[in-house]
Design an enzyme around this catalytic site. Structure first.
Site, short mmCIF file in Angstrom:
data_model
loop_
_atom_site.label_atom_id
_atom_site.label_comp_id
_atom_site.label_asym_id
_atom_site.label_seq_id
_atom_site.Cartn_x
_atom_site.Cartn_y
_atom_site.Cartn_z
N GLY A 224 0.82 -1.20 0.00
CA GLY A 224 0.00 0.00 0.00
C GLY A 224 0.86 1.25 0.00
O GLY A 224 2.06 1.22 0.30
N CYS A 225 0.23 2.37 -0.33
CA CYS A 225 0.97 3.63 -0.43
C CYS A 225 1.52 4.07 0.92
O CYS A 225 2.72 4.38 1.05
CB CYS A 225 0.08 4.71 -1.05
SG CYS A 225 -1.55 4.88 -0.29
#
Length: 334
Positions: A153-154
Site C-alpha cells: 500500500g501507499c
C-alpha cells in the site's frame, strides 16, 4: 519482449502504469481493460487521461472473461479493487502469467485479516503463502522467483522504508510504539466521484482512526507495533509521513544516519537527506521515496515523502517487475 496486460487501466494508478509500460524497452502493451460494466469501456485511455494524447491511444476494452486476453500474455498488472484482484489473480496465474497486484488482496499471509479489515472471506490461503510482498528495496530476492507479487500500500511503503532500517539495526526502543502521522492527496481515494472528495468539501482531516487497514499491514511486515493515523489532504497527490520514535539509550544521530545509508546506499529510488527533511513538492510526479530525520536526545522524528500513485503504487509495481525479470531496477522509471 514481455507481452503485458493492464487491468483497471482507467484509474489514476492504471494510467501511470500505462505511461511506464509504454516506454519500457522490454514490455509491450497487449491490451488495456476495464470491467465489463464500466462506463469507460470503449473509450480511449487518452480521452480519460489527456496527458497520454499522442503517446498511447489504445481503447479500454471491457473484460468479462480473462481467456479473451490471457493467451500470449507474460505479465499482468492488476490496478483493481481488492475483491476483483482476489478473483482475477488466480485465473491469470493458472494461465501462466506473472501477476503484479496493486490491491491489498494478497499483502498479508493471514486469511482472517481480510475478513476483519477488507470485509471479504479470502478463498486462496495457498496464494497468500506463495505471494511475495513487493517492498522492492527489501524483498528483492523473493521477487526474483515469485509469480504473484503483492505491491504494498501507499502508506505502508513510506512507513516501512523509513522505519525498517532502524528496527533491523536495533536502534529503536519499541516499548514506545512509533507514531505515524500520514497525509495523502485526494487521488488516493481513486477517480470515483464522492462528495467528501469534491473541491468545496475536501478538507485536511484524519480518517480511519485506529481502524485503517494499513496499520496491520505496516505492523505485520515491520514485525513491530505502530500507531498509524492517516489524514486526507486537500491536494491532488503525494504522501507525507511524520514518524515519531524513541531511540534506545545511547543511540546517536550518527548511528541513525549510518543505518539509513547502509540500507539505501545502492537503492536508487530512495533518496536520503543529509540535512533537513523532505517536502512533498520534490517527489510528486517522480518515483522516489525521500527520507530525512532529526534527533533530540532520545527522540527521533523521521519524515518520508512519496507520490502515492508512483512509489506508492505504479512505479513500485514496475520496479518489482524489473527486479523479477532481471532488468535495471529503474528501467522506464527515471
Amino acid at each position: 519482449m514481455l507481452n503485458t496486460l493492464i487491468v483497471g487501466a482507467s484509474g489514476y494508478a492504471g494510467a501511470e502504469l500505462v505511461t511506464y509500460v509504454n516506454r519500457h524497452p522490454h514490455m509491450n502493451i497487449t491490451a488495456l481493460t476495464v470491467s465489463a460494466q464500466s462506463n469507460d469501456a470503449g473509450k480511449l485511455i487518452s480521452d480519460l487521461h489527456p496527458q497520454l494524447k499522442g503517446i498511447v491511444e489504445l481503447p479500454l476494452q471491457p473484460m468479462s472473461d480473462i481467456s479473451e486476453f490471457s493467451p500470449g500474455v507474460d505479465v499482468v498488472f492488476l490496478a483493481t479493487a481488492h475483491e476483483v484482484s482476489h478473483d482475477l489473480a488466480p485465473q491469470f496465474l493458472e494461465a501462466g502469467c506473472v501477476v503484479f497486484d496493486l490491491s491489498g488482496a494478497f499483502r498479508v499471509n493471514d486469511a482472517t485479516f481480510y475478513e476483519k479489515y477488507y470485509g471479504f472471506t479470502h478463498q486462496y490461503p495457498e496464494l497468500l503463502e506463495q505471494a511475495a510482498y513487493g517492498l522492492a528495496e527489501w524483498c528483492g530476492n523473493k521477487l526474483k522467483e515469485a509469480n504473484l507479487i503483492a505491491v504494498p500500500g501507499c502508506y505502508p511503503t513510506a512507513a516501512q522504508l523509513a522505519l525498517k532500517p532502524l528496527i533491523d539495526a536495533d536502534l529503536l526502543d519499541l516499548n514506545q510504539w512509533p507514531v505515524i502521522n500520514a497525509t495523502s492527496g485526494v487521488s488516493g481515494a481513486g477517480r470515483k466521484a464522492a462528495i467528501s472528495n469534491s473541491f468545496c468539501e475536501v478538507s485536511l482531516q484524519p480518517y480511519g482512526v485506529f481502524t485503517h487497514r494499513h496499520q496491520p499491514e505496516i505492523a505485520t511486515h515491520l514485525g513491530a507495533d505502530v500507531i498509524f493515523t492517516p489524514h486526507l489532504g486537500n491536494f491532488p497527490r503525494g504522501i507525507l509521513e511524520t514518524i515519531t520514535c524513541r531511540l534506545k539509550s545511547g543511540v546517536t544521530q550518527a548511528q541513525v544516519a549510518q543505518a539509513l545509508q547502509q540500507a539505501y546506499a545502492h537503492k536508487p529510488l530512495v533518496r536520503l537527506y543529509d540535512k533537513g527533511v523532505p517536502a512533498l513538492k520534490n517527489v510528486v510526479g517522480l518515483p522516489f521515496c525521500d527520507i530525512g530525520f532529526a534527533v533530540q536526545g532520545e527522540h527521533l522524528i523521521i519524515v518520508a515523502t512519496e507520490d502515492n500513485l508512483l512509489k506508492g503504487a505504479a512505479a513500485q509495481a514496475v520496479q518489482c517487475a524489473n527486479i523479477r525479470f532481471g532488468y535495471a531496477e529503474t528501467q522506464s522509471l527515471i
